[in-house]
Write an enzyme that holds these catalytic residues in place. Structure first.
Site, short mmCIF file in Angstrom:
data_model
loop_
_atom_site.label_atom_id
_atom_site.label_comp_id
_atom_site.label_asym_id
_atom_site.label_seq_id
_atom_site.Cartn_x
_atom_site.Cartn_y
_atom_site.Cartn_z
N ASN A 8 1.19 11.31 5.00
CA ASN A 8 1.26 9.97 4.75
C ASN A 8 0.83 9.63 3.31
OD1 ASN A 8 0.58 6.98 4.39
ND2 ASN A 8 0.65 6.94 6.53
N HIS A 11 -1.22 5.99 0.21
CA HIS A 11 -2.05 5.51 -0.76
C HIS A 11 -1.70 5.74 -2.13
CE1 HIS A 11 -4.98 4.44 2.13
NE2 HIS A 11 -5.92 5.65 1.79
N HIS A 44 4.39 3.39 5.47
CA HIS A 44 4.30 2.31 6.15
C HIS A 44 4.91 1.05 5.45
CE1 HIS A 44 1.53 -0.17 8.78
NE2 HIS A 44 2.65 -0.82 8.89
N ARG A 46 5.05 -2.23 4.95
CA ARG A 46 4.23 -3.32 5.69
C ARG A 46 5.08 -4.48 5.24
NH1 ARG A 46 -0.90 -3.66 7.56
NH2 ARG A 46 -2.02 -1.68 7.71
N ARG A 50 2.43 -4.44 0.35
CA ARG A 50 1.25 -4.26 -0.49
C ARG A 50 1.29 -2.68 -1.07
NH1 ARG A 50 -3.29 -3.10 3.99
NH2 ARG A 50 -3.01 -5.10 4.85
N GLU A 71 6.93 4.32 9.35
CA GLU A 71 5.89 3.50 10.40
C GLU A 71 6.07 1.90 9.95
OE1 GLU A 71 1.61 4.27 9.48
OE2 GLU A 71 1.82 6.23 9.78
N THR A 102 -4.16 0.33 9.74
CA THR A 102 -3.87 0.14 11.17
C THR A 102 -5.15 0.37 12.03
OG1 THR A 102 -1.83 1.11 10.55
CG2 THR A 102 -2.18 0.63 12.99
N GLU A 152 2.35 8.61 19.26
CA GLU A 152 1.32 9.24 18.28
C GLU A 152 0.08 8.52 18.83
OE1 GLU A 152 1.97 8.84 14.16
OE2 GLU A 152 -0.30 8.87 13.57
N HIS A 191 -4.30 9.60 12.29
CA HIS A 191 -5.38 8.47 12.09
C HIS A 191 -7.00 8.87 11.78
CE1 HIS A 191 -6.63 4.44 10.58
NE2 HIS A 191 -5.50 4.25 10.61
N1 PXP Z 1 -0.83 7.17 11.95
C1 PXP Z 1 -0.69 5.91 11.70
C2 PXP Z 1 0.11 5.27 12.75
C3 PXP Z 1 -1.18 5.12 10.68
O1 PXP Z 1 -1.02 4.26 10.63
C4 PXP Z 1 -1.84 5.70 9.58
C5 PXP Z 1 -2.33 4.87 8.49
O2 PXP Z 1 -1.32 4.41 7.87
C6 PXP Z 1 -1.96 7.30 9.90
C7 PXP Z 1 -1.66 7.98 10.76
C8 PXP Z 1 -2.72 8.10 8.60
O3 PXP Z 1 -3.98 7.82 8.58
P1 PXP Z 1 -4.86 8.14 7.79
O4 PXP Z 1 -4.63 7.60 6.25
O5 PXP Z 1 -6.55 7.90 8.15
O6 PXP Z 1 -4.93 9.60 7.60
#
Ligand code: PXP
Length: 237
Positions: A8, A11, A44, A46, A50, A71, A102, A152, A191
């Site tokens: 992901n 960031h 993601h 949003r 952002r 996402e 999330t 997931e 997550h």
């Molecule tokens: N899975 C989902 C559904 C998420 O919303 C996120 C965060 O955007 C992640 C995984 C990844 O989480 P993390 O950034 O804590 O690794």
């Protein structure tokens, strides 16, 4: 074959937006993540845009060679974008305007109609649909009934818990994964996973894919710092 890794890169866009600049570009990060062995790229989009923007998603669709996982909330606007851009996979997530990240799984049980409609339309567009759910049998069954291909499992509470509590959260994930497989769902998880806590989750039988963001982007900043400074010093002569 091991568990697949979806990286992901939200960031990376968050750092870009801290300056409203053009760098770092999440599209470049996606290419490098794939060179590093990522099996998929997750973003993601949003409602408030952002971090990831529509432009990023469209370029990622062209550039990502592995698997693009979007996402998104199950809203009309997002469904339209997904059907136009055609990511390989959509992961439906709940979304609150002011949350930092999330906060938990989607309440599929109490939003069946909306979720069933979203799943049907996305699948009709040839997109694989996964739903982010808490490790709760009610939600796993509801996800199956909605027609989704995959779930997931939310690992956030496991990641935050300590000692005996962590073991309890872990058991819930193991059981949810087992139930989902028995129902014929593909199982993903994610997550809050990091370099210390990922091992037990990766070893759960049948978990096919992990989505990891924060810990990988955080580590990439640290492992890249020395080289970045060296390169700047060289320019100073
Ligand atoms: N899975 C989902 C559904 C998420 O919303 C996120 C965060 O955007 C992640 C995984 C990844 O989480 P993390 O950034 O804590 O690794």
């Amino acid at each position: 074959m091991g568990v697949k890794l979806g990286v992901n890169i939200d960031h990376v866009a968050t750092v870009r937006e801290a300056r409203k600049a053009q760098e770092p570009d999440p599209v470049a990060a996606a290419v490098l993540a794939e060179l590093g062995g990522a099996d998929g790229i997750t973003v993601h989009l949003r409602a408030d845009r952002r971090h990831i923007k529509d432009r990023d998603l469209r370029l990622l669709r062209q550039v990502v060679k592995t698997k693009l996982n979007l996402e998104m909330a199950a809203t009309e606007g997002m469904i339209k974008i997904a059907l136009e851009v055609k990511p390989d996979q959509v992961t439906l997530v709940p979304e609150k305007p002011n949350e930092i990240t999330t906060e938990g799984g989607l309440d599929v049980e109490n939003n069946q109609e909306t979720v069933v409609q979203a799943v049907g339309r996305l699948k009709g567009g040839g997109i694989t649909v996964s739903i982010f759910v808490d490790p709760d049998p009610v939600q796993v069954k509801a996800a199956k009934e909605s027609g989704a291909d995959a779930i997931e499992i939310h690992t956030g509470l496991y990641a935050e818990a300590q000692g005996g509590e962590r073991e309890k959260e872990y058991r819930k994930i193991v059981e949810a994964a087992q139930l989902a497989q028995n129902l014929g769902l593909v199982v993903h998880a994610g997550h809050g996973l990091d370099y210390r806590n990922v091992g037990p989750i990766a070893s759960i039988p049948g978990v096919k894919e992990l989505n990891i963001g924060h810990s990988i982007v955080a580590r990439s900043v640290l492992v890249g710092m020395e080289r970045a400074v060296r390169e700047m010093k060289r320019l100073l002569g």
